[in-house]
Structures are given as C-alpha cells and as structure tokens.
Write a protein that holds these residues in place. Structure first.
Motif, PDB file in Angstrom:
ATOM      1  N   ALA A  88      -9.662   7.868   3.224  1.00 37.78           N
ATOM      2  CA  ALA A  88     -10.394   7.426   2.029  1.00 37.78           C
ATOM      3  C   ALA A  88     -11.606   8.330   1.778  1.00 37.78           C
ATOM      4  N   ILE A  89     -12.339   8.647   2.839  1.00 40.72           N
ATOM      5  CA  ILE A  89     -13.527   9.519   2.713  1.00 40.72           C
ATOM      6  C   ILE A  89     -13.133  10.876   2.135  1.00 40.72           C
ATOM      7  N   GLN A  90     -12.026  11.410   2.624  1.00 32.28           N
ATOM      8  CA  GLN A  90     -11.571  12.720   2.147  1.00 32.28           C
ATOM      9  C   GLN A  90     -11.273  12.689   0.646  1.00 32.28           C
ATOM     10  N   LEU A  91     -10.620  11.611   0.175  1.00 31.43           N
ATOM     11  CA  LEU A  91     -10.290  11.495  -1.248  1.00 31.43           C
ATOM     12  C   LEU A  91     -11.545  11.329  -2.097  1.00 31.43           C
ATOM     13  N   TYR A  92     -12.494  10.493  -1.636  1.00 33.57           N
ATOM     14  CA  TYR A  92     -13.724  10.288  -2.403  1.00 33.57           C
ATOM     15  C   TYR A  92     -14.519  11.591  -2.497  1.00 33.57           C
ATOM     16  N   TYR A 132       0.793  -1.212   0.000  1.00 31.81           N
ATOM     17  CA  TYR A 132       0.000   0.000   0.000  1.00 31.81           C
ATOM     18  C   TYR A 132       0.833   1.274   0.000  1.00 31.81           C
ATOM     19  N   SER A 133       1.911   1.317   0.781  1.00 33.30           N
ATOM     20  CA  SER A 133       2.705   2.549   0.863  1.00 33.30           C
ATOM     21  C   SER A 133       3.322   2.884  -0.488  1.00 33.30           C
ATOM     22  N   LYS A 134       3.863   1.869  -1.174  1.00 37.38           N
ATOM     23  CA  LYS A 134       4.452   2.083  -2.498  1.00 37.38           C
ATOM     24  C   LYS A 134       3.385   2.455  -3.520  1.00 37.38           C
ATOM     25  N   SER A 135       2.215   1.838  -3.395  1.00 35.80           N
ATOM     26  CA  SER A 135       1.117   2.156  -4.309  1.00 35.80           C
ATOM     27  C   SER A 135       0.747   3.631  -4.211  1.00 35.80           C
ATOM     28  N   LEU A 136       0.601   4.132  -2.990  1.00 38.62           N
ATOM     29  CA  LEU A 136       0.268   5.547  -2.791  1.00 38.62           C
ATOM     30  C   LEU A 136       1.376   6.455  -3.335  1.00 38.62           C
ATOM     31  N   TYR A 150      -6.468   3.299   0.800  1.00 36.58           N
ATOM     32  CA  TYR A 150      -6.682   3.630   2.206  1.00 36.58           C
ATOM     33  C   TYR A 150      -7.752   2.741   2.831  1.00 36.58           C
ATOM     34  N   GLU A 151      -8.756   2.335   2.029  1.00 34.89           N
ATOM     35  CA  GLU A 151      -9.754   1.374   2.522  1.00 34.89           C
ATOM     36  C   GLU A 151      -9.082   0.087   2.973  1.00 34.89           C
ATOM     37  N   LYS A 152      -8.199  -0.438   2.116  1.00 32.67           N
ATOM     38  CA  LYS A 152      -7.518  -1.687   2.450  1.00 32.67           C
ATOM     39  C   LYS A 152      -6.635  -1.525   3.685  1.00 32.67           C
ATOM     40  N   MET A 153      -6.113  -0.299   3.895  1.00 30.57           N
ATOM     41  CA  MET A 153      -5.291  -0.026   5.080  1.00 30.57           C
ATOM     42  C   MET A 153      -6.154   0.271   6.310  1.00 30.57           C
ATOM     43  N   GLU A 154      -7.502   0.271   6.105  1.00 29.45           N
ATOM     44  CA  GLU A 154      -8.474   0.584   7.160  1.00 29.45           C
ATOM     45  C   GLU A 154      -8.311   2.017   7.685  1.00 29.45           C
ATOM     46  N   LYS A 155      -7.804   2.892   6.826  1.00 30.17           N
ATOM     47  CA  LYS A 155      -7.734   4.325   7.144  1.00 30.17           C
ATOM     48  C   LYS A 155      -8.900   5.002   6.440  1.00 30.17           C
TER      49      LYS A 155
END
Length: 670
Positions: free
Chosen positions: A258-262, A207-211, A249-254
């Motif tokens: 995620a809400i902010q980005l959507y 996830y960190s590399k993906s972001l 961020y969903e997969k990271m449970e953050k």
C-alpha cells in the motif's frame, strides 16, 4: 370552366408561397439560434453573460418546429446549461425535448432525454429518481439495439447502486455494462466499467478480484494514452486507481504494498497544484499505512498536512476522515486524551454531513477507548447501526421495486401493442377449438378409465413414500432425543455435581449456612435428574425466575482456586418474551459450560459474560484473560461439542478466538 381553373391555380400558388415563407422563417430562426451558440463559444464570456444567451436561445426554441434539428438544439442548450450550473434550465430543456421526442415517436432521442433527466437527479443526489430514469432509458436503448448507449446507461445504474451502498447489485450491473461496451471501441467506458467493478469488489472484501480489475482498468488508461485522450483526465484516473489499490492492500494488511502505491501516486507531476483533494487523500492513506506497518517517522506530519489541505478547501468528508485517522494515531501513541478529542470531533462532523460509515467508525473507536462513556457510545453504536441497516434495506427494496416497475411498464406496452393481433388470432383459435371440441370429448371419455387407474397407482405410491418418511422421522426423533438427554446430563447434572464437589472441598468447618446451601444444591441436582429421567418439557430452572435472574445466580456462585472475578452484563433491550423456553435452556447451558471451562482451564483473573441485542439478533460473548489455547489444535471434548450442538439448534453462528497467553473469547450470534 376556365374561370374555376384559374381560381384553383391561384389558390395553389398562394398556398405554395405561404409554405415557402414559413420554411424561410423557420430556417432564419434556427440560423439565429446557431449564431448565438457560435457567439458563446467564440467569445470568452462570463458566467452571467452566458446565462443571458442561454435564456434567449431557450425562448427562441419554444416556437421552433418539432423535428430532429430542433431537438438536437435543445440537447445542446441542456449541456451548456449544465456547464454554467443552470440546473433548472437544464431540467426544463431536457423535459421539453423528451415531450417533443415522444410526440414524434423518436425512440433514440426519447432514450437520450431520459438519461439526461437521470443525470440531473444524480447530480441532486436523488438516487432513486436517477435510477428510475436510467432504467427507462436503458429499456429503450435495448429495444432499438443501441449497444453502446445501453452499456453506458447500465454503467450509470451501477454507479447509482454503488453510491447507495448496494455493492453486490453494483458489481452485477457493471459486469452487464462491460459485456455490452466490450463490443464497442469506447476505451474510456471500458475503463469505467473495470473501475466500478473493482471498487464494488473492494467493498465486498473480494480483494484479489478487486486488484485484478484495477489492473485491467490501468491497462485501459494505457490505451487511452495511445489514443491521445486528454492527459489531465488520464493522470487523475491513474492516480485514483493507485489510491484505491492501496486501500485494498490496507484491508489485506499488506501495508508495504500500500505504501509503495501511495508513494507512486504522490510522485504524479502537478498533483499538489492541480489535484489537491486527491493529494490530501494520498497523504492521509500513506500516513495510516506507515503507522500500521510500525513506521513512526513523519507519520504525524502526513496526517496534519492532509488535514490542513482538506480544511483549506473545506472538504468536509475528508476532514472527518483525517480527524478519525489522527485519533487512531494518538491511540497508537497511547495518548488517549488527544485521541478522544479528535475522535469526538470526527463523530460530531460526520453526524453533520450524515456520513454513516464515519459515524460507525468513530463510535466503534470511542466505545473501545472512552471507558468513562463506554455505555453511552455502545448504546449509540447499536442504535445507529440498526438504523443504518434498516435504511440500507429500504434502499435495496426501493431500487428493486423501481427495476420491477420498469419491467412491468415494458410488459404492459408489449401487451397493448399485441392486443389487436391477439384478437384476430383468438377468433381463429375459437373456430378451431369448436371444430375439435367434439373429437376431444370422445377422446376424453375413452381416456377417463385409464386416468382413474393411473391416479390409483400414484396414490398407492404416495402412501408408500409417506410410510418410509414416517419411519425415517421416527428414527431421527429417537436420535435427537438421545442426544438431547446426553447434553442435559453433561451440561446440567455433571456441571452441577462438579461445582458442589469443588465447594465441598473448599468448605471450612463451622460454616452451617454454607453446608445448608450445598445440601440445597444437591437437592436441586436430584430434581434435575428426576426431570431428565421423566423427560419433562419445561426446565425446572425457569419455574420461578427469569433467565437474567438465573444467570446472575449462576455467576455469583462461581469460585475457583485462581480467584477469577466473574461479571455479567445483560442488555436491557433484549425482549426475553420472544425467546422460547427451550432456547432459554440452551442459552443457560452454553453459558454454564463456558464458565465451567474457564474455571477448569483458563487460570484467568477476569471473566466477562455479556448478552447483547444487535439488530434482530442476540449475541452471547464470554471473554477471559486466561492462558488461552489454540482452537485449531485442541481436541473438542463433549463440553465444546455440546456448545456447538446447542448453537446449531439456536440456528446461530459460533466463533472461538484464542491463542496461547492472550485469553479466550467465545461468541455466539443467533
């Protein structure tokens, strides 16, 4: 003599006139084709009218001279055919230009025609054919050192691998493409490389590399903005990046991130009118993140609005995703009846569109929540999961084979091109070899004795090494045997004595049958002591019964002061004939030790013991609803250590999940 000269001059003039006439006809023909293209572009024609123009152009090109101008007109015809959804004409035109390019040995246009053909098969979702033609095109572009197009086709291959679910290979291919395209100034392709790497890493749970790569992709979109790239394409790409980053961020449970980005994506100007598909996706994902973060207000509105948009546009994959999310929402609201309705609808539609990811997701949720049909959905889940794994393995092998065969073709071409050179060089080498043969023969005779002495020394060294290895293996065997006997004593005899002792404590007077059973159990313990002391190779445990029967007897005999109810489930699809006797003993001892620990410490009401077939593996899962413990803080005693050692012997993986007040799950997969 003068007459012959006059005839020659006349013939020459006639040939010159004929040649000029042919050139004039060829020029006029091409001018007609160019005029037809201009008419198409200058007039706002309907699709059917454009198709008629394209058919006329195609017929005229059939008789045109084979040169770069004609081939470029074929490419233009192919692009126009694609835009009008005339895919058959697109393929015919592209194959024709490929044939003409091969005849004229034009490497650039051969490579271009190959990746055009690859795009056709990608559009038809024939991924293996698309990958094959892209690979062929890439080899040619590489050979002529066309960096930009080599990178472009490599990026297309990465996209094919991603669509096929080969995420690791997709990441590798996209990085290779990025190395090439970074040497150019094509900002759009650099963005696509970063985006492809990011979504591949997302699927690989990095996830960190993906972001990190999504942020790099957004920087490229900022550059495109400065370069006056079409705004509608930039907006679409940027909003898609926000959506994909939200999924990470969903997969990271953050969920707050995620809400902010959507919500940022949903604020995009003109999103609802111009990009309804993306709008529906953002609504669905926003609703899910809010639900997971504990926000209830307006979540159902988001889900049902997304479903309404997708249903109106008949976006079948989106409809499936919405129904599964709504099912999860009703599970969250503890409305199981409504949840099962939507989950079953999602399963049915995902089967129709052959979406393996959604089939697996819906089956998993149904298995966990439909108690009435739990066995049916569980078996179906295992069956589907196995078939998907097989299909993915076949696909991976197919792409690997295509890449290998492409390399083989290139190697054969190189061999053929060097054949004549090798023949000439070979002749010279033969002469040199014949000249030096005599000298080598004499030198070999002198060195023969020295070589014999050297071989003797090497043989002596090998013998010494073997002796050391034999000594090491003997010592290791002794240690392993000590450890094995220690485990047998603890797991077999100590546990058996404990059970018998506990049953004696619970024994009521006037129970002769129970007394006889305990005497039999002590006799069995005596036999086991004899077996361990004499180091028998076969456990008495399995002399008369199968492993499932032995496990049933073990579970049925359990009782403790907390009145724990023990249940056993053994998958009928496990082929026990493929499991060695030694491994059956390890399985039995692991389960016996786990049950013993549950009796001693868990204070549980229920304890489930399950043996499941998952693909080509067996899963042992032992769960209880007792007081639990902290696996990180608890000190491993000899019992847990033996379980760990036996798991290692089985070449399996051990996972212990527990926390105070939430029971314990012990899972071994081997």
């Amino acid at each position: 003599m003068k007459t012959k000269l006059k005839i020659a001059v006349i013939v020459h003039l006639v040939l010159l006139l004929v040649s000029c006439q042919k050139k004039k006809v060829e020029v006029e023909k091409r001018d007609d084709i160019v005029k037809l293209f201009k008419k198409m572009e200058s007039n706002s024609l309907k699709i059917d009218e454009e198709k008629k123009y394209l058919e006329v152009i195609y017929q005229k090109l059939q008789s045109a001279k084979n040169d770069s101008i004609t081939r470029n007109l074929y490419f233009k015809l192919a692009v126009k055919s694609y835009d009008t959804n005339s895919l058959d004409r697109y393929l015919n035109a592209t194959r024709k230009v490929h044939c003409l390019s091969v005849k004229d040995k034009d490497s650039t246009q051969i490579a271009k025609s190959l990746y055009y053909i690859g795009e056709y098969y990608e559009d038809k979702t024939q991924l293996d054919s698309a990958f094959y033609y892209y690979s062929q095109s890439e080899k040619i572009y590489t050979s002529i050192k066309d960096t930009l197009n080599s990178g472009r086709v490599s990026l297309y291959k990465a996209g094919i691998l991603y669509e096929a679910g080969n995420y690791t290979e997709s990441e590798i291919e996209a990085i290779a493409a990025l190395r090439l395209i970074s040497k150019t100034s094509n900002t759009r392709l650099i963005y696509e490389c970063h985006n492809t790497i990011a979504i591949s890493l997302k699927e690989l749970n990095n996830y960190s590399k993906s972001l990190e790569y999504f942020r790099l992709a957004i920087k490229q979109l900022d550059k495109l903005d400065i370069e006056n790239y079409p705004q509608d394409k930039i907006i679409n790409s940027r909003t898609s990046c926000y959506n994909n980053m939200g999924r990470v961020y969903e997969k990271m449970e953050k969920y707050q991130e995620a809400i902010q980005l959507y919500e940022t994506g949903l604020k995009t100007r003109g999103l609802k009118q111009n990009y309804p598909k993306l709008h529906a996706m953002l609504l669905n994902n926003l609703g899910y993140s809010k639900m997971k973060s504990g926000v209830n207000d307006g979540v159902d509105t988001l889900f049902f609005e997304s479903l309404r948009i997708r249903d109106s546009l008949q976006i079948l994959p989106g409809i499936v995703a919405s129904k599964i999310r709504i099912g999860e929402y009703y599970l969250y609201k503890k409305d199981t009846i409504k949840a099962l309705i939507y989950l079953k609808e999602g399963l049915s539609l995902s089967k129709k569109i052959k979406s393996n990811y959604d089939i697996i997701q819906s089956l998993k949720l149904l298995t966990e929540n439909d108690s009435k049909n739990k066995t049916y959905y569980s078996n179906l889940y295992i069956k589907v999961n196995d078939s998907i794994q097989n299909a993915e393995r076949i696909t991976r092998n197919k792409f690997a084979r295509i890449a290998y065969e492409t390399d083989q073709i290139e190697e054969k071409n190189e061999i053929l091109s060097k054949k004549n050179t090798n023949i000439i060089l070979g002749s010279g080498i033969v002469i040199i070899l014949l000249g030096g043969f005599f000298a080598l023969y004499r030198l070999k005779s002198k060195n023969k004795e020295l070589l014999f002495i050297k071989e003797q020394q090497e043989a002596n060294e090998k013998i010494y090494q073997l002796m050391l290895a034999q000594q090491s293996e003997t010592e290791q065997a002794r240690n392993e045997e000590r450890n094995r006997i220690a485990m047998e004593l603890h797991d077999g005899i100590v546990n058996s004595v404990f059970t018998t002792r506990f049953n004696l404590i619970q024994l009521e007077s006037g129970s002769p049958n129970k007394k006889q059973d305990l005497i039999n159990e002590l006799e069995k313990t005596e036999q086991e002591i004899r077996r361990v002391s004499h180091d028998l190779t076969q456990n008495l445990l399995f002399e008369d019964k199968s492993l499932p029967e032995i496990l049933i007897s073990l579970v049925d005999s359990q009782q403790n002061q907390y009145n724990t109810k023990f249940d056993l489930s053994v998958d009928k699809y496990i082929d026990w004939s493929t499991v060695t006797s030694a491994n059956k003993i390890h399985i039995y001892r692991i389960i016996q030790e786990a049950i013993q620990n549950s009796n001693k410490y868990s204070q549980a009401e229920r304890c489930f013991i399950m043996l499941l077939k998952t693909g080509d593996k067996i899963t042992i899962r032992i769960w209880d609803n007792g007081i639990g413990f902290n696996p990180e803080k608890v000190k491993y005693g000899i019992g847990l250590k033996n379980i760990k050692d036996r798991t290692k012997i089985l070449q399996g993986e051990l996972k212990i999940t527990s926390s105070s007040g939430n029971g314990t799950t012990l899972e071994i997969v081997f």
